[in-house]
Design a protein around this motif. Sequence first.
Motif, short mmCIF file in Angstrom:
data_model
loop_
_atom_site.label_atom_id
_atom_site.label_comp_id
_atom_site.label_asym_id
_atom_site.label_seq_id
_atom_site.Cartn_x
_atom_site.Cartn_y
_atom_site.Cartn_z
N GLY A 29 -0.48 9.43 3.69
CA GLY A 29 -0.97 8.10 4.05
C GLY A 29 -1.74 7.45 2.92
O GLY A 29 -1.55 6.26 2.62
N ILE A 30 -2.60 8.23 2.25
CA ILE A 30 -3.39 7.68 1.14
C ILE A 30 -2.49 7.31 -0.03
O ILE A 30 -2.62 6.24 -0.62
N TYR A 32 0.68 6.53 0.11
CA TYR A 32 1.46 5.36 0.51
C TYR A 32 0.62 4.09 0.41
O TYR A 32 1.10 3.05 -0.08
N ALA A 33 -0.64 4.13 0.85
CA ALA A 33 -1.52 2.96 0.79
C ALA A 33 -1.76 2.54 -0.65
O ALA A 33 -1.73 1.34 -0.98
N ILE A 34 -1.97 3.53 -1.55
CA ILE A 34 -2.16 3.22 -2.97
C ILE A 34 -0.90 2.60 -3.55
O ILE A 34 -0.95 1.60 -4.29
N TYR A 35 0.26 3.17 -3.20
CA TYR A 35 1.54 2.63 -3.67
C TYR A 35 1.71 1.18 -3.22
O TYR A 35 2.09 0.31 -4.02
N LYS A 36 1.44 0.90 -1.93
CA LYS A 36 1.61 -0.47 -1.40
C LYS A 36 0.65 -1.44 -2.09
O LYS A 36 1.02 -2.57 -2.40
N PHE A 37 -0.59 -0.97 -2.34
CA PHE A 37 -1.57 -1.83 -3.00
C PHE A 37 -1.12 -2.17 -4.42
O PHE A 37 -1.19 -3.33 -4.84
#
Length: 196
Positions: A29-30, A32-37
């Motif tokens: 999850g972390i 993925y969140a960094i990737y999306k950001f």
Amino acid sequence: MIKSNNETKAISGISKIIGFIIVIGMFIGIVYAIYKFIFFTIETLPTLNAVVIVALITGALSIVGIVISKIFESRQVTKRYLYEKKEIPYTDIIQMIYKLPLYVNEKQVDDEEMINDMREMSKKISIWGSDAVIKKWHEFIKETHTNSNQSMFKLEEVILEIRKDLGQRNKKLERGDMLRFFVNDLDAHMEKESNC
């Protein structure tokens, strides 16, 4: 109802697997969140005004700076707390160490008192000693059963590790310098060691 040993092991194993899955899920999850950001930033950055970009970069650097300073401050507070807590037990340990030559040379203290003192030192070291102090203490205890001359030098290593844990560097101290405080015939012991 009392659970059997096998049931307890099975529950413990399942708990570990569930915990591992949760940790992996959080990690994914972390990431993925960094990737999306990052993807969002790369996609929208060219469309933003230069002033907004500068403000975003400045804000991001400020946040990173605050986080780093808080981590550093937290470590310093923990270090200071541990130092204050270690100071008294380490002082007690050193005082007990200074009594040890009495056991060997002058026999002013009985064996029971020596055993009690050693137990007290072990208790304090197991709670407050750094990893290096604990290892050196174990080496000293092991050596006391085999070679009394060598155990004295192992004891000095314990003292040096305690000093190191309290912030001393021990840079200019040589072998035997700490022992000279409480071993009268140290030169004879050192000569005996060099002849072995």
